[in-house]
Design an enzyme around this catalytic site. Structure first.
Site, PDB file in Angstrom:
ATOM      1  N   ASP A  31       0.863  -1.193   0.000  1.00 39.10           N
ATOM      2  CA  ASP A  31       0.000   0.000   0.000  1.00 39.10           C
ATOM      3  C   ASP A  31       0.896   1.238   0.000  1.00 39.10           C
ATOM      4  OD1 ASP A  31      -3.236   0.219   1.265  1.00 39.10           O
ATOM      5  OD2 ASP A  31      -2.052   2.006   0.819  1.00 39.10           O
ATOM      6  N   ASP A  56       4.107   1.962  -4.289  1.00 41.91           N
ATOM      7  CA  ASP A  56       3.118   2.461  -5.242  1.00 41.91           C
ATOM      8  C   ASP A  56       2.982   1.424  -6.361  1.00 41.91           C
ATOM      9  OD1 ASP A  56       1.877   3.689  -7.378  1.00 41.91           O
ATOM     10  OD2 ASP A  56       2.785   5.646  -6.987  1.00 41.91           O
ATOM     11  N   VAL A  57       1.778   0.919  -6.567  1.00 41.92           N
ATOM     12  CA  VAL A  57       1.607  -0.198  -7.519  1.00 41.92           C
ATOM     13  C   VAL A  57       1.902   0.177  -8.969  1.00 41.92           C
ATOM     14  CG1 VAL A  57      -0.001  -1.567  -6.125  1.00 41.92           C
ATOM     15  CG2 VAL A  57      -0.907   0.184  -7.701  1.00 41.92           C
ATOM     16  N   LEU A  71      -6.367  -4.799  -4.983  1.00 38.19           N
ATOM     17  CA  LEU A  71      -7.435  -3.887  -4.550  1.00 38.19           C
ATOM     18  C   LEU A  71      -7.000  -2.425  -4.558  1.00 38.19           C
ATOM     19  CD1 LEU A  71      -8.417  -6.694  -3.309  1.00 38.19           C
ATOM     20  CD2 LEU A  71      -9.442  -5.362  -1.497  1.00 38.19           C
ATOM     21  N   ARG A 104       5.071 -14.016 -13.522  1.00 39.41           N
ATOM     22  CA  ARG A 104       6.420 -14.496 -13.190  1.00 39.41           C
ATOM     23  C   ARG A 104       6.375 -15.477 -12.018  1.00 39.41           C
ATOM     24  NH1 ARG A 104       7.794  -9.034 -14.434  1.00 39.41           N
ATOM     25  NH2 ARG A 104       7.586  -8.448 -12.256  1.00 39.41           N
ATOM     26  N   TYR A 143     -11.962   6.711 -13.193  1.00 37.43           N
ATOM     27  CA  TYR A 143     -12.164   5.503 -12.399  1.00 37.43           C
ATOM     28  C   TYR A 143     -12.814   4.395 -13.228  1.00 37.43           C
ATOM     29  CZ  TYR A 143     -13.626   2.583  -8.441  1.00 37.43           C
ATOM     30  OH  TYR A 143     -13.810   1.537  -7.560  1.00 37.43           O
ATOM     31  N   LYS A 147     -10.933   1.044 -14.664  1.00 38.41           N
ATOM     32  CA  LYS A 147     -11.315  -0.288 -14.188  1.00 38.41           C
ATOM     33  C   LYS A 147     -11.720  -1.172 -15.373  1.00 38.41           C
ATOM     34  CE  LYS A 147     -11.126  -0.259  -9.560  1.00 38.41           C
ATOM     35  NZ  LYS A 147     -10.262  -1.174  -8.793  1.00 38.41           N
ATOM     36  N   TYR A 157      -4.327 -11.280 -20.154  1.00 39.03           N
ATOM     37  CA  TYR A 157      -3.317 -12.120 -19.502  1.00 39.03           C
ATOM     38  C   TYR A 157      -3.831 -13.552 -19.284  1.00 39.03           C
ATOM     39  CZ  TYR A 157       0.456  -8.814 -18.860  1.00 39.03           C
ATOM     40  OH  TYR A 157       1.517  -7.973 -19.100  1.00 39.03           O
ATOM     41  N   ARG A 182     -18.032   8.448   1.100  1.00 42.18           N
ATOM     42  CA  ARG A 182     -19.117   7.687   0.486  1.00 42.18           C
ATOM     43  C   ARG A 182     -20.384   7.848   1.299  1.00 42.18           C
ATOM     44  NH1 ARG A 182     -16.029   2.312  -1.641  1.00 42.18           N
ATOM     45  NH2 ARG A 182     -14.401   2.975  -0.231  1.00 42.18           N
TER      46      ARG A 182
END
Ligand code: UDP
Length: 309
Positions: A31, A56-57, A71, A104, A143, A147, A157, A182
Site C-alpha cells: 500500500d 506504489d503499484v 485492490l 512471473r 475511475y 477499471k 493475460y 461515500r
C-alpha cells in the site's frame, strides 16, 4: 499460502488481510498509504505472518507469491474525482505491473473491479453479461474506464499468458474503517454528530449495500474456488434502497435528531439505479451476503461512535 494484498491498508483490504491471517496464510500488504492508513492495520501489524510494504503499484514489484488480490485504488467518488491523475494509473499501469508479477510467480490473481464499469446502467439488475453504459470522457471515467481497462488487461493475460486470474465487480460496500466521503460513512457520521444528513438531489437514486465481512468472504471464495480462471463475478448485496430511504434508516438506528436535507450532487453521471444480480456468485462460488442492512449499520455506527470518543 503466501498472499499479496494490494491496497491492504485500505478499507476492504485491511479486513481481507485480517481474515487471511486468521485462515493461517502469510500476508504481504502492499500500500502507498494514499488512502489507506497504518491505523487500519494496527491490529495485525505485529502478527509474525504479516508484513507491510509501502509501495506504489504503478512501479514494478518483485515478490514471490502464490496469490495476488489487487485492490489498490481510490474507490470513493470524492477521492477519485479529486485525484484522477493517481486513480487512472493505479488501475491501468498498476494492474499491468501486478499481472506481470503474477505471471512471473505463477500466482493466482484477483482483480477488484467495480459496479462502476456498468456506468449509469440501462439494464436492471446488472448481470455480468451486461456491457454497461459509460461516458468514456466524463469526470468519473478516470475511475470507471480505468477499471474497464484493468478488466480487459486481466482477460488478455488469462487468454495470452495463461495467468490464473479472475475479476470481481464490487458493488457498494460499507462497514468499520470506511470513512471516505461515500454515502454510508457520510450519513452515519452526520447522524452521530447531529449534523444535517446530506441527500444529493431528490434522493431517488438507488444503491445496494454490502457489509464488509460478506465482501471479504466473496473475495476469498472467488480467488480459491476451483475452475474460476477467467471468471467474472458480481459481489454485492441485492437489497436495493433509495438514498432517501437510507438516510431515514440511518437516522432511525442512530436515534438522531439530524434533519435530512437535499443538496446538489457533487458528480455528473451519478448512476440512478444500481443493484447486482448475484446468481452467478451464488451458483459458482456458493456465496451470498449474510449480514442485513440493520445489523451492518449497527456495527458501522458503533465503530463511528467509538472512534469519535
Ligand atoms: N450521496 C448522497 N449524499 C452523500 C454522499 C453520497 O446522497 O453525502 C449519494 C450519491 O450521490 C450517490 C449515492 O449516494 O447517488 C452513492 O454514492 P457513493 O459516493 O457512496 O458512491 P457511488 O455508488 O456513487 O460510487
Amino acid at each position: 499460502m503466501d498472499i499479496v494484498v494490494t491496497g491492504g491498508a485500505g478499507f476492504i483490504g485491511s479486513h481481507l488481510c485480517a481474515r487471511l491471517l486468521e485462515l493461517g496464510h502469510r500476508v504481504t500488504c502492499v500500500d502507498n498509504l494514499a488512502v489507506g492508513s497504518e491505523e487500519n492495520i494496527a491490529d495485525i501489524a505485529n502478527y509474525p505472518q504479516f508484513r507491510f510494504l509501502r509501495h506504489d503499484v504503478t512501479q514494478p514489484l518483485e515478490l514471490q507469491t502464490q496469490a495476488v488480490f489487487h485492490l489498490a485504488s481510490r474507490a470513493s467518488p470524492p477521492a477519485y474525482l479529486y485525484y484522477p491523475l493517481e486513480t487512472a494509473p493505479a488501475n491501468s499501469l498498476g494492474t499491468y505491473m501486478l499481472l506481470e508479477m503474477a505471471q512471473r510467480s505463477q500466482a493466482k490473481f484477483l482483480m477488484a473491479s467495480t459496479s462502476e464499469i456498468y456506468g449509469d446502467p440501462l439494464e436492471h439488475p446488472q448481470r455480468e453479461e451486461y456491457w454497461g453504459n459509460v461516458n468514456s470522457i466524463g469526470i468519473r471515467s478516470c475511475y470507471d474506464e480505468s477499471k474497464r481497462f484493468a478488466e480487459s488487461l486481466t482477460m488478455t493475460y488469462v487468454r495470452h499468458k495463461g495467468v490464473d486470474a479472475r475479476i470481481v465487480r464490487i458493488f457498494n460496500c460499507y462497514g468499520p474503517r470506511c470513512d471516505d466521503g461515500r454515502v454510508v460513512p457520510n450519513f452515519v457520521g452526520q447522524a452521530v454528530r447531529g449534523e444535517p444528513i446530506t441527500v444529493h438531489g431528490d434522493g431517488e437514486h438507488t444503491r445496494s449495500l454490502c457489509y464488509v465481512s460478506d465482501m471479504v468472504d466473496g473475495l476469498i471464495a472467488a480467488m480459491f474456488t476451483e475452475n474460476t480462471k477467467g471468471g467474472v463475478f458480481n459481489l454485492g448485496n441485492p437489497e436495493e434502497h433509495t438514498m432517501l430511504e437510507l438516510a431515514q434508516i440511518v437516522k432511525d438506528i442512530c436515534r438522531s435528531s439530524s434533519p435530512i436535507v437535499h443538496i446538489p450532487s457533487i458528480s455528473e453521471d451519478d448512476p440512478k439505479r444500481r443493484c447486482p444480480d448475484i446468481s452467478r456468485a451464488r451458483c459458482v462460488l456458493g456465496w451470498e451476503p449474510k449480514v442485513g442492512l440493520t445489523e451492518g449499520l449497527e456495527e458501522t455506527i458503533a465503530w463511528f461512535r467509538k472512534r469519535s470518543k
